[in-house]
Design a protein around this motif. Structure first.
Motif, PDB file in Angstrom:
ATOM      1  N   GLU A  11       0.998  -1.095  -0.026  1.00  0.00           N
ATOM      2  CA  GLU A  11       0.075   0.007   0.050  1.00  0.00           C
ATOM      3  C   GLU A  11       0.798   1.307   0.037  1.00  0.00           C
ATOM      4  N   ALA A  12       1.955   1.257   0.597  1.00  0.00           N
ATOM      5  CA  ALA A  12       2.674   2.331   0.850  1.00  0.00           C
ATOM      6  C   ALA A  12       3.595   2.680  -0.616  1.00  0.00           C
ATOM      7  N   LEU A  13       3.774   1.473  -1.293  1.00  0.00           N
ATOM      8  CA  LEU A  13       4.610   1.810  -2.367  1.00  0.00           C
ATOM      9  C   LEU A  13       3.439   2.202  -3.220  1.00  0.00           C
ATOM     10  N   ARG A  14       2.123   1.825  -3.478  1.00  0.00           N
ATOM     11  CA  ARG A  14       1.301   2.182  -4.323  1.00  0.00           C
ATOM     12  C   ARG A  14       1.153   3.549  -4.003  1.00  0.00           C
ATOM     13  N   ASP A  15       1.219   4.079  -2.799  1.00  0.00           N
ATOM     14  CA  ASP A  15       0.958   5.525  -2.649  1.00  0.00           C
ATOM     15  C   ASP A  15       2.199   6.471  -2.944  1.00  0.00           C
ATOM     16  N   GLY A  16       3.094   5.882  -3.584  1.00  0.00           N
ATOM     17  CA  GLY A  16       4.305   6.526  -4.083  1.00  0.00           C
ATOM     18  C   GLY A  16       5.384   6.763  -3.036  1.00  0.00           C
ATOM     19  N   LEU A  17       5.398   6.063  -1.825  1.00  0.00           N
ATOM     20  CA  LEU A  17       6.423   6.245  -0.778  1.00  0.00           C
ATOM     21  C   LEU A  17       7.429   5.494  -1.006  1.00  0.00           C
ATOM     22  N   ILE A  18       8.733   5.738  -0.522  1.00  0.00           N
ATOM     23  CA  ILE A  18       9.917   4.999  -0.415  1.00  0.00           C
ATOM     24  C   ILE A  18      10.149   4.143   0.663  1.00  0.00           C
ATOM     25  N   VAL A  19      10.446   2.949   0.410  1.00  0.00           N
ATOM     26  CA  VAL A  19      10.283   1.928   1.465  1.00  0.00           C
ATOM     27  C   VAL A  19      11.938   1.510   1.674  1.00  0.00           C
ATOM     28  N   ALA A  20      12.305   1.065   2.970  1.00  0.00           N
ATOM     29  CA  ALA A  20      13.637   0.382   3.145  1.00  0.00           C
ATOM     30  C   ALA A  20      13.123  -1.005   3.444  1.00  0.00           C
TER      31      ALA A  20
END
Length: 768
Positions: free
Chosen positions: A209-218
């Motif tokens: 969901e975070a990636l779909r929202d355009g966020l950057i994840v580690a």
């Protein structure tokens, strides 16, 4: 216990931690042989109650049916008195002199993937599922022999079910050192950049969901932490670049399967085989033209390239994440620009603060940092560009004629550093360590040197380094010499050619060869900076017999960072300063008042060392054609753009002409042609291709000229510029068409990632 005549087999190679002993147990049981098998520090020992004929039959079947990750480098057997065993047993490991190898980390195998998605399995969706055919190896090992107590899994006590698998030779998890399950093994969690835990029963769904929202994840994986974002979201990719301070260098992608990759890249059979290999490298692929049916990758992913680097998910963590999304991910190393990739949770928290919006961490320690390997499939085979996870630390045999050697360690170069440890007849090359400019990378270099000395029990008192006095690897060699160790200095391009010879198992007593080495810069025997060299000789000795015409590096290292300085220096050999000042239509920087300073520096020979660098010639041409930045942001940027521009040319072009004058390739005539073409508005793609073709012809003509003066039938190609497929493949084709045998790199990079092996071979040859 009664004794009888029997046979002992010693097997060396990648035979520990890869399911080799249970394989031997099954094979011996199938053949109704009694005896035992056990690990020692040198490999695997097999003792059989049988005669030599039966042992030979056993050895042949063993070689033909190896487990997927196993590799036999040597096998010896001898008769001896043995206890009369009633069955075939797997015995405990024994210590001793360490000569065995450590298996590389391997991508999740099909059997584990089946279990990962099987709802009734006890490891259903478990992020650390593995067996003897896959999972972490080098990333978790602390010492040899490779047993659980020697890895970072030592702190996890096996539950009864896992222990039963671990103890059962018929189970594929027999002595799988990272074996674990949700009841007894590592676990992962989500946290915010401020260190607060994110409550989620489905962490991978939350990540998706975070990636779909355009966020950057580690994401903490096997060999380090990655930064990820939606590769189709231009704003997300730009934001990642800004936060990481990585302006232009291409970002690697991860896609779920071959169908997903074909949405944006062209994939042939060779590419597909590389993608699916247990090493799971990043594979450079040609991009697809965008159509309505194909998914568009964000332009900022690889702005300088016509190729894009892609890999499959290679750990359960990646598989679980990719199952939650329907788009490819940018998957780049989790670090700030210039620093090593984070491997600990604390390093991820501190180093990626302000970069990652969400972190997926876990509690299985990573002991050894492993970058992703990078490869490309060419017409003449696979070319390894970075040798790390999945390939390292596989060892290489010394070429024929090299005797068993005393322990020796080669310290590599300054850029793309690797180390090479030699003992007996094996050379172990470490994973890619990176550029030693950064203090933390140099610390990692020293730690890796110590780790490998311990892993392979290498007590070398003989070290080998580059001749460049300012390389940190050389300075470390000098410090070791001051402590009483022996130090051999090897010329940079000699090491390149020797590495390629060794990579092809060229014999020590083989005839002399001609080496063509094209790279950025290396310290020459005349104390000038070389980089476009023709060397004649063999492992022990090589002499420079020709080169590109040396040109001034205006400002020394500044010329490497500012490609237009190389253009100024090249054109200054053809024109006056006043004429260059009128060429602002060719290069606007020529109007800069700094050019007056250049003239003074050239006149006084102040910080303008001569260099025959092929890399700087590429920089100059790229600048003239408008595809080089004023300041590069990563090594080779201008040359990569120039090759990419040439690959877009769809027309037949006449090569530019470079003269052969004495022992130099002289580009003055080419510059006249380029200036004329620029003013006549010729296609810059055609001009870029004409340059590549012209340089190939000049290199070939110089080779044939040298063949008339020197006795050789083999030409060896090395150096970072040879990774330019357009140039390297055309040069190989042209030389082979002239009747010459051509050697190129097979298992090592042509760039500085391979020179440690070459340094070692030169030192060994000199000490014969």
């Amino acid at each position: 216990m009664p004794h009888s005549k029997g046979m002992r087999l010693r097997v060396n190679g990648i035979v520990q931690g890869v399911g080799f002993r249970p394989f031997i147990w099954r094979l011996a049981t199938e053949l109704k042989l009694t005896g035992r098998v056990y690990n020692d520090a040198g490999g695997v020992i097999i003792e059989l109650n049988c005669n030599e004929e039966r042992a030979s039959e056993f050895a042949e079947m063993m070689s033909q049916q190896l487990p997927p990750l196993a590799r036999i480098d040597a096998m010896h057997y001898e008769p001896l008195d043995l206890p009369l065993f009633s069955s075939f047993e797997i015995d405990v490991s024994q210590s001793g002199i360490v000569t065995t190898g450590c298996a590389p980390d391997a991508a999740t195998c099909p059997d584990c993937l089946t279990e990962l998605w099987q709802s009734g399995d006890r490891r259903y969706q478990y992020p650390f599922i593995n067996c003897t055919n896959c999972g972490p190896r080098l990333s978790i090992i602390r010492q040899i022999p490779y047993d659980r107590a020697s890895t970072t899994m030592a702190e996890f006590t096996l539950c009864a079910a896992c222990q039963q698998e671990y103890d059962n030779p018929a189970d594929r998890r027999f002595h799988a050192q990272p074996n674990a399950c949700p009841d007894c093994g590592p676990y992962c969690w989500l946290e915010t950049p401020d260190g607060e835990l994110v409550a989620s029963e489905m962490p991978f769904h939350t990540l998706g969901e975070a990636l779909r929202d355009g966020l950057i994840v580690a994401i903490k994986g096997i060999g380090g932490v990655h930064l990820a974002c939606d590769a189709t979201n231009e704003q997300a990719v730009k934001r990642l670049r800004e936060r990481k301070q990585r302006s232009h260098k291409a970002l690697a992608l991860m896609a779920a399967n071959i169908e997903a990759i074909r949405q944006f890249a062209r994939v042939n059979e060779q590419d597909e085989a590389l993608l699916g290999h247990p090493a799971a490298p990043v594979v450079l692929l040609s991009t697809q033209e965008k159509t309505d049916q194909l998914r568009a990758i964000a332009p900022s992913v690889a702005p300088d390239n016509t190729k894009i680097g892609v890999m499959f998910p290679y750990s359960p963590v990646h598989h679980l994440l990719l199952a939650e999304i329907d788009f490819p991910l940018v998957m780049t190393s989790g670090n700030r620009s210039g620093e090593p990739q984070a491997i600990t949770n604390d390093a991820a928290r501190s180093q990626l603060y302000g970069i990652a919006d969400l972190l997926l961490l876990h509690n299985r320690p990573i002991h050894n940092r492993l970058d992703d390997s990078v490869v490309v499939a060419g017409k003449h085979g696979t070319q390894i560009l970075r040798r790390a996870r999945g390939y390292a630390p596989t060892s290489l045999s010394l070429p024929p004629g090299f005797p068993a050697a005393p322990a020796l360690i080669a310290l590599g170069g300054q850029l793309k550093n690797t180390l090479c440890l030699v003992k007996e007849r094996r050379a172990v090359i470490t994973q890619h360590l990176g550029d030693l400019h950064d203090a933390s990378t140099f610390d990692e270099y020293l730690q890796t040197l110590q780790l490998y000395r311990e892993l392979y029990d290498n007590a070398a008192e003989h070290y080998v380094c580059d001749m460049h006095p300012e390389y940190l690897s050389t300075k470390h060699g000098v410090s070791l010499e001051e402590q009483g160790n022996h130090l051999t200095r090897v010329q940079h391009h000699h090491a390149h050619i020797a590495a390629c010879l060794g990579d092809n198992e060229y014999p020590l007593a083989g005839e002399a060869v001609l080496g063509i080495c094209l790279d950025g810069t290396g310290f020459g025997t005349d104390e000038t900076l070389w980089g476009g060299e023709f060397l004649y000789g063999s492992y022990a000795e090589m002499r420079r017999v020709a080169s590109l015409l040396p040109v001034s590096l205006i400002g020394g290292a500044q010329a490497i960072k500012s490609p237009w300085r190389s253009l100024y220096a090249q054109l200054r050999q053809c024109f006056s300063a006043g004429q260059l000042a009128e060429m602002i239509d060719i290069c606007p920087q020529f109007a800069d008042p700094m050019c007056n300073s250049f003239e003074k520096m050239l006149t006084m020979q102040l910080n303008c060392p001569l260099s025959s660098s092929a890399g700087r010639l590429f920089d100059a041409v790229a600048t003239a054609l408008g595809c080089a930045p004023v300041q590069i942001t990563y090594e080779g940027q201008a040359a990569i753009r120039l090759e990419s521009l040439a690959l877009t040319c769809q027309e037949e072009v006449e090569p530019y002409h470079l003269n052969i004058i004495d022992n130099h390739i002289v580009p003055q005539a080419m510059w006249q042609q380029i200036l004329t073409d620029l003013r006549q508005g010729r296609s810059k793609a055609a001009m870029a291709l004409a340059f590549h073709k012209g340089l190939v012809i000049a290199l070939s003509e110089m080779t044939l000229k040298l063949k008339a003066a020197y006795d050789f039938t083999t030409v060896v190609l090395s150096g970072g510029v040879m990774q330019n497929l357009l140039l390297g493949e055309a040069l190989q084709d042209t030389l082979q068409a002239s009747g010459l045998s051509v050697l190129t790199h097979q298992q090592l990079p042509a760039n500085d990632g391979g020179i440690a092996f070459g340094q070692a071979l030169v030192a060994l040859a000199k000490n014969q």
